[in-house]
Design a protein around this motif. Structure first.
Motif, PDB file in Angstrom:
ATOM      1  N   PRO A 187     105.732 -20.800  17.694  1.00  0.00           N
ATOM      2  CA  PRO A 187     105.424 -19.801  18.719  1.00  0.00           C
ATOM      3  C   PRO A 187     104.474 -20.271  19.813  1.00  0.00           C
ATOM      4  O   PRO A 187     103.885 -19.458  20.496  1.00  0.00           O
ATOM      5  CB  PRO A 187     104.734 -18.711  17.889  1.00  0.00           C
ATOM      6  CG  PRO A 187     103.985 -19.486  16.856  1.00  0.00           C
ATOM      7  CD  PRO A 187     104.780 -20.718  16.571  1.00  0.00           C
ATOM      8  N   LYS A 188     104.296 -21.581  19.992  1.00  0.00           N
ATOM      9  CA  LYS A 188     103.320 -22.037  20.975  1.00  0.00           C
ATOM     10  C   LYS A 188     103.707 -21.653  22.401  1.00  0.00           C
ATOM     11  O   LYS A 188     102.879 -21.198  23.168  1.00  0.00           O
ATOM     12  CB  LYS A 188     103.186 -23.566  20.912  1.00  0.00           C
ATOM     13  CG  LYS A 188     102.247 -24.050  19.868  1.00  0.00           C
ATOM     14  CD  LYS A 188     101.375 -25.192  20.384  1.00  0.00           C
ATOM     15  CE  LYS A 188     100.411 -25.682  19.312  1.00  0.00           C
ATOM     16  NZ  LYS A 188     100.784 -27.026  18.825  1.00  0.00           N
ATOM     17  N   TYR A 241     102.610 -19.305  25.320  1.00  0.00           N
ATOM     18  CA  TYR A 241     102.699 -17.865  25.099  1.00  0.00           C
ATOM     19  C   TYR A 241     101.292 -17.289  24.919  1.00  0.00           C
ATOM     20  O   TYR A 241     100.492 -17.843  24.176  1.00  0.00           O
ATOM     21  CB  TYR A 241     103.502 -17.552  23.830  1.00  0.00           C
ATOM     22  CG  TYR A 241     104.995 -17.654  23.998  1.00  0.00           C
ATOM     23  CD1 TYR A 241     105.760 -18.349  23.080  1.00  0.00           C
ATOM     24  CD2 TYR A 241     105.648 -17.042  25.060  1.00  0.00           C
ATOM     25  CE1 TYR A 241     107.136 -18.431  23.205  1.00  0.00           C
ATOM     26  CE2 TYR A 241     107.023 -17.134  25.198  1.00  0.00           C
ATOM     27  CZ  TYR A 241     107.764 -17.830  24.263  1.00  0.00           C
ATOM     28  OH  TYR A 241     109.125 -17.910  24.394  1.00  0.00           O
ATOM     29  N   LEU A 242     101.050 -16.170  25.607  1.00  0.00           N
ATOM     30  CA  LEU A 242      99.775 -15.486  25.391  1.00  0.00           C
ATOM     31  C   LEU A 242      99.970 -14.400  24.340  1.00  0.00           C
ATOM     32  O   LEU A 242      99.079 -14.075  23.576  1.00  0.00           O
ATOM     33  CB  LEU A 242      99.291 -14.861  26.707  1.00  0.00           C
ATOM     34  CG  LEU A 242      99.084 -15.880  27.822  1.00  0.00           C
ATOM     35  CD1 LEU A 242      98.919 -15.185  29.160  1.00  0.00           C
ATOM     36  CD2 LEU A 242      97.869 -16.758  27.525  1.00  0.00           C
ATOM     37  N   GLN A 243     101.193 -13.859  24.344  1.00  0.00           N
ATOM     38  CA  GLN A 243     101.505 -12.807  23.397  1.00  0.00           C
ATOM     39  C   GLN A 243     102.783 -13.159  22.659  1.00  0.00           C
ATOM     40  O   GLN A 243     103.663 -13.820  23.197  1.00  0.00           O
ATOM     41  CB  GLN A 243     101.738 -11.489  24.136  1.00  0.00           C
ATOM     42  CG  GLN A 243     100.513 -10.910  24.780  1.00  0.00           C
ATOM     43  CD  GLN A 243     100.841  -9.564  25.368  1.00  0.00           C
ATOM     44  OE1 GLN A 243     101.849  -9.408  26.040  1.00  0.00           O
ATOM     45  NE2 GLN A 243     100.000  -8.589  25.127  1.00  0.00           N
ATOM     46  N   LEU A 244     102.853 -12.677  21.432  1.00  0.00           N
ATOM     47  CA  LEU A 244     104.061 -12.883  20.641  1.00  0.00           C
ATOM     48  C   LEU A 244     104.803 -11.568  20.490  1.00  0.00           C
ATOM     49  O   LEU A 244     104.210 -10.505  20.592  1.00  0.00           O
ATOM     50  CB  LEU A 244     103.688 -13.375  19.248  1.00  0.00           C
ATOM     51  CG  LEU A 244     103.611 -14.870  19.005  1.00  0.00           C
ATOM     52  CD1 LEU A 244     103.526 -15.123  17.525  1.00  0.00           C
ATOM     53  CD2 LEU A 244     104.796 -15.598  19.589  1.00  0.00           C
ATOM     54  N   PHE A 245     106.100 -11.686  20.183  1.00  0.00           N
ATOM     55  CA  PHE A 245     106.912 -10.502  19.918  1.00  0.00           C
ATOM     56  C   PHE A 245     106.898  -9.557  21.109  1.00  0.00           C
ATOM     57  O   PHE A 245     106.580  -8.369  20.989  1.00  0.00           O
ATOM     58  CB  PHE A 245     106.433  -9.781  18.655  1.00  0.00           C
ATOM     59  CG  PHE A 245     106.163 -10.708  17.506  1.00  0.00           C
ATOM     60  CD1 PHE A 245     104.887 -10.855  16.996  1.00  0.00           C
ATOM     61  CD2 PHE A 245     107.188 -11.458  16.962  1.00  0.00           C
ATOM     62  CE1 PHE A 245     104.640 -11.731  15.948  1.00  0.00           C
ATOM     63  CE2 PHE A 245     106.952 -12.338  15.913  1.00  0.00           C
ATOM     64  CZ  PHE A 245     105.669 -12.470  15.404  1.00  0.00           C
ATOM     65  N   SER A 246     107.231 -10.092  22.256  1.00  0.00           N
ATOM     66  CA  SER A 246     107.225  -9.281  23.461  1.00  0.00           C
ATOM     67  C   SER A 246     108.572  -8.603  23.671  1.00  0.00           C
ATOM     68  O   SER A 246     109.611  -9.200  23.425  1.00  0.00           O
ATOM     69  CB  SER A 246     106.914 -10.183  24.656  1.00  0.00           C
ATOM     70  OG  SER A 246     106.869  -9.420  25.823  1.00  0.00           O
ATOM     71  N   THR A 247     108.538  -7.351  24.102  1.00  0.00           N
ATOM     72  CA  THR A 247     109.773  -6.633  24.389  1.00  0.00           C
ATOM     73  C   THR A 247     110.224  -6.864  25.817  1.00  0.00           C
ATOM     74  O   THR A 247     111.351  -6.558  26.188  1.00  0.00           O
ATOM     75  CB  THR A 247     109.592  -5.117  24.215  1.00  0.00           C
ATOM     76  OG1 THR A 247     108.341  -4.763  24.794  1.00  0.00           O
ATOM     77  CG2 THR A 247     109.618  -4.700  22.766  1.00  0.00           C
ATOM     78  N   GLU A 288     112.047 -13.530  24.640  1.00  0.00           N
ATOM     79  CA  GLU A 288     111.250 -14.549  23.954  1.00  0.00           C
ATOM     80  C   GLU A 288     112.025 -15.229  22.827  1.00  0.00           C
ATOM     81  O   GLU A 288     111.989 -16.450  22.688  1.00  0.00           O
ATOM     82  CB  GLU A 288     110.009 -13.869  23.396  1.00  0.00           C
ATOM     83  CG  GLU A 288     109.057 -14.746  22.630  1.00  0.00           C
ATOM     84  CD  GLU A 288     107.978 -13.897  21.975  1.00  0.00           C
ATOM     85  OE1 GLU A 288     107.428 -13.025  22.663  1.00  0.00           O
ATOM     86  OE2 GLU A 288     107.706 -14.103  20.785  1.00  0.00           O
ATOM     87  N   THR A 306     104.182  -6.236  20.090  1.00  0.00           N
ATOM     88  CA  THR A 306     103.578  -7.327  20.859  1.00  0.00           C
ATOM     89  C   THR A 306     102.111  -7.488  20.481  1.00  0.00           C
ATOM     90  O   THR A 306     101.378  -6.514  20.381  1.00  0.00           O
ATOM     91  CB  THR A 306     103.690  -7.032  22.356  1.00  0.00           C
ATOM     92  OG1 THR A 306     105.031  -6.650  22.650  1.00  0.00           O
ATOM     93  CG2 THR A 306     103.335  -8.252  23.180  1.00  0.00           C
ATOM     94  N   VAL A 307     101.731  -8.723  20.259  1.00  0.00           N
ATOM     95  CA  VAL A 307     100.362  -8.975  19.798  1.00  0.00           C
ATOM     96  C   VAL A 307      99.917 -10.351  20.272  1.00  0.00           C
ATOM     97  O   VAL A 307     100.731 -11.255  20.436  1.00  0.00           O
ATOM     98  CB  VAL A 307     100.316  -8.855  18.245  1.00  0.00           C
ATOM     99  CG1 VAL A 307     101.172  -9.933  17.599  1.00  0.00           C
ATOM    100  CG2 VAL A 307      98.903  -8.924  17.730  1.00  0.00           C
ATOM    101  N   THR A 367     112.294  -5.318  18.251  1.00  0.00           N
ATOM    102  CA  THR A 367     111.198  -6.279  18.260  1.00  0.00           C
ATOM    103  C   THR A 367     110.393  -6.215  16.971  1.00  0.00           C
ATOM    104  O   THR A 367     110.002  -7.247  16.424  1.00  0.00           O
ATOM    105  CB  THR A 367     110.280  -6.037  19.471  1.00  0.00           C
ATOM    106  OG1 THR A 367     111.088  -5.848  20.625  1.00  0.00           O
ATOM    107  CG2 THR A 367     109.347  -7.194  19.697  1.00  0.00           C
ATOM    108  N   TRP A 384     112.187  -7.960  14.161  1.00  0.00           N
ATOM    109  CA  TRP A 384     112.123  -9.409  14.290  1.00  0.00           C
ATOM    110  C   TRP A 384     110.703  -9.891  13.960  1.00  0.00           C
ATOM    111  O   TRP A 384     110.508 -10.920  13.310  1.00  0.00           O
ATOM    112  CB  TRP A 384     112.632  -9.779  15.688  1.00  0.00           C
ATOM    113  CG  TRP A 384     111.973 -10.898  16.388  1.00  0.00           C
ATOM    114  CD1 TRP A 384     111.682 -12.127  15.905  1.00  0.00           C
ATOM    115  CD2 TRP A 384     111.543 -10.897  17.750  1.00  0.00           C
ATOM    116  NE1 TRP A 384     111.098 -12.877  16.880  1.00  0.00           N
ATOM    117  CE2 TRP A 384     110.998 -12.168  18.009  1.00  0.00           C
ATOM    118  CE3 TRP A 384     111.579  -9.942  18.777  1.00  0.00           C
ATOM    119  CZ2 TRP A 384     110.477 -12.506  19.258  1.00  0.00           C
ATOM    120  CZ3 TRP A 384     111.076 -10.294  20.006  1.00  0.00           C
ATOM    121  CH2 TRP A 384     110.525 -11.558  20.230  1.00  0.00           C
TER     122      TRP A 384
END
Lengths: 331, 218
Positions: free
Chosen positions: A89-90, A135-141, A165, B83-84, B188, B191
């Motif tokens: 996830p980098k 990436y600053l955020q993960l799991f972005s919509t 993403e 998102t986090v 999301t 996932w």
């Protein structure tokens, strides 16, 4: 001075009058007067080969009155852009190129928008047409929108990519693929590999693997999908045949498969060809004692049980030779 | 019948606080429950793909266009976001990680149930009902994992789903936007959960459960 391929170019000799007597040269070579209109140089339908240093000299004094470096090229076509995350996830990287060369210098400008935010894609030193983003955020919509603009002296063009993403996740192929024969197992090959070194966190983001193999003599691949582990034993290899083996990787849940790894070759274990020594020993053992004769170890195909009975039909020629040897002994 | 499943699961949900007292979840082992929860998220993700396709077609263009990329309106923030920040996500404790999942799916389930009451076609109602039942199963599964690890269940909307706090959408288009974002957040979260449970799988050693069983033996 930049001009398009196929254009008509007119060069004036600086401030000289139209009817002045001048000589034009290109890269030091005189240009024939047929290309002149008065003191103007006319180049019709310029081609790439006409790029060069053009100079204009006053007729008698040979004073340099004008000079220009002409570069013939084309405006850029729509560039080809590709973005990929091989280090999830980098972050991800984008790389680009032009489908056809322009023959003149181009500048590339890349912009990345995530929702309402502008992100900076840091250009890589090598290769030049590549940049990367963390990436600053993960799991972005919200999708990422990458726009690449290419500009040169003759025009500009651009292309856009929009993606989620998780859609661009594609690991590098597995590394250090090794295939070895398994002793005393003529139909097995032991394959092992490692996670690609660019994948930063296989603990939290495990990879699954796809193995394909075939004997060199056949075109049809066999496939195995493995959900964990970095090794696998092939158990249905054709005895004695050289195999070609490749492995690919994918994040367990998202994205696409990597390219195939570098191919490795391996041949399953085969028994020592003792039949060559058997022939020599047959002549020996007729005079020597029976204990000196060593029956060759049997392969799985030629079952030992098939040769016990003296009336057994030889399944393969090694078995046949053993039968022959036995019969010689017992005559 | 889907309503039968609903009532059964509602009853099960009401009994959730009593789960820690049951032997079965501990005997399964936290590790195995995490694996099962992980498998459930993958199954739901698969189910959602079909459901979302049908639902977005029902909403009609532009919602069912693959390139549709609308800006996030403020009102859509009500739906819990997966998102986090990357480092924050990495640093989550097991309890926090599980709780976030539990809270999110409980709320998403509420919103989905409201949706279920409003949709037009019978096919859509059937699919939604089936999905809600599976989602309910996921919430229970996460609750089970938390209990077996000794974590308290977050005070969630275990009560019958109340209508969403903010006022209803002023017009039809904005209502459809709400539905679009709900489905997106759900996708999301599923996932993300796969990744959350992968992390938990590695971090929760089977030894945790054997210790607990030994303690009970004394």
């Amino acid at each position: 001075q930049f001009e398009r391929v196929g254009a008509d170019v007119t060069m004036k000799c600086g401030s000289m009058d139209w009817d002045a007597a001048v000589t034009w040269t290109v890269n030091g070579t005189d240009i024939d007067e047929s290309h002149l209109n008065g003191s103007y140089l006319i180049l019709k339908n310029v081609g790439l080969s006409q790029s060069g240093q053009y100079s204009c000299y006053e007729g008698s004094s040979w004073h340099l009155k004008y000079q220009t470096y002409l570069r013939v090229g084309t405006p850029p076509k729509e560039p080809v852009l590709m973005c990929r995350s091989n280090n999830y996830p980098k972050g991800f990287y984008c790389s680009w190129h032009l489908p056809t060369p322009t023959y003149i210098p181009n500048t590339f400008n890349i912009s990345v928008i995530h929702g309402t935010k502008d992100m900076v894609c840091e250009k890589d030193a090598v290769p030049k047409n590549r940049c990367h983003i963390r990436y600053l955020q993960l799991f972005s919509t919200v999708k990422y929108k990458v726009t690449l603009t290419v500009t040169n002296a003759l025009g500009k063009n651009f292309t856009t990519l929009t993606f989620d993403e998780f859609a661009i996740v594609k690991p590098d192929p597995p590394e250090s693929v090794v295939a070895k024969p398994v002793p005393n197992n003529p139909r097995r090959l032991e394959v092992s590999w490692q996670n690609p070194s660019s994948w930063p966190d296989p603990e939290s983001f495990p990879l699954k693997f796809f193995l394909r193999y075939r004997p060199l003599i056949l075109d049809q691949w066999q496939h195995v999908e493995l959900s964990d582990g970095t090794s696998h034993t092939i158990t249905d290899a054709y005895a004695g045949k050289e195999y070609i083996i490749q492995v690919a990787a994918k994040d367990n849940d998202i994205g696409t498969w990597s390219d195939w790894s570098v191919a490795v070759h391996a041949t399953p274990w085969t028994e020592e060809p003792k039949h060559l020594t058997t022939e020599a020993q047959i002549t020996e053992t007729t005079s020597a004692s029976t204990s000196s004769f060593m029956a060759p170890p049997t392969t799985k195909i030629c079952d030992k049980g098939a040769m016990v009975g003296s009336g057994a039909v030889a399944v393969c020629w090694t078995a046949g030779l053993v039968v022959a040897a036995y019969s010689v002994l017992f005559i | 019948d889907s309503w039968g499943i609903f009532t059964f699961l509602c009853a099960a949900l009401c009994n959730l606080p009593a789960l820690p007292a049951l032997n079965c979840s501990e005997e399964l082992g936290a590790g195995q429950s995490i694996q099962q929860t992980y498998d459930l998220t993958r199954y739901l993700e698969h189910q959602l793909r079909t459901l979302a396709g049908t639902y977005l077609n029902y909403l009609g263009p532009p919602f069912n266009e693959p390139d549709f990329n609308p800006p996030r309106l403020a009102r859509a923030e009500r739906v819990p976001s997966a998102t986090v920040d990357l480092d924050l996500w990495r640093g989550l404790t097991d309890n926090a990680r599980l709780a976030a999942n539990y809270r999110a799916y409980s709320r998403l389930l509420c919103y989905l149930r409201v949706l279920d009451g409003q949709v037009g076609t019978a096919e859509l109602r059937h699919r939604l009902a089936h999905f809600c039942a599976s989602l309910q199963g996921l919430v229970l599964s996460i609750g089970g994992v938390m209990s077996s690890l000794g974590y308290p269940l977050p005070a969630g909307p275990a009560a019958p789903p109340a209508p969403p706090g903010a006022p209803a959408a002023p017009n039809d288009f904005l209502k459809k936007m709400d539905d679009f974002w709900l489905l997106k957040e759900l996708q999301t979260w599923l996932w993300r959960s796969a990744k959350d449970f992968n992390r938990l799988k590695k971090k929760v050693p089977p030894a945790v459960v054997t210790l607990r069983l030994e303690a009970r033996g004394f």
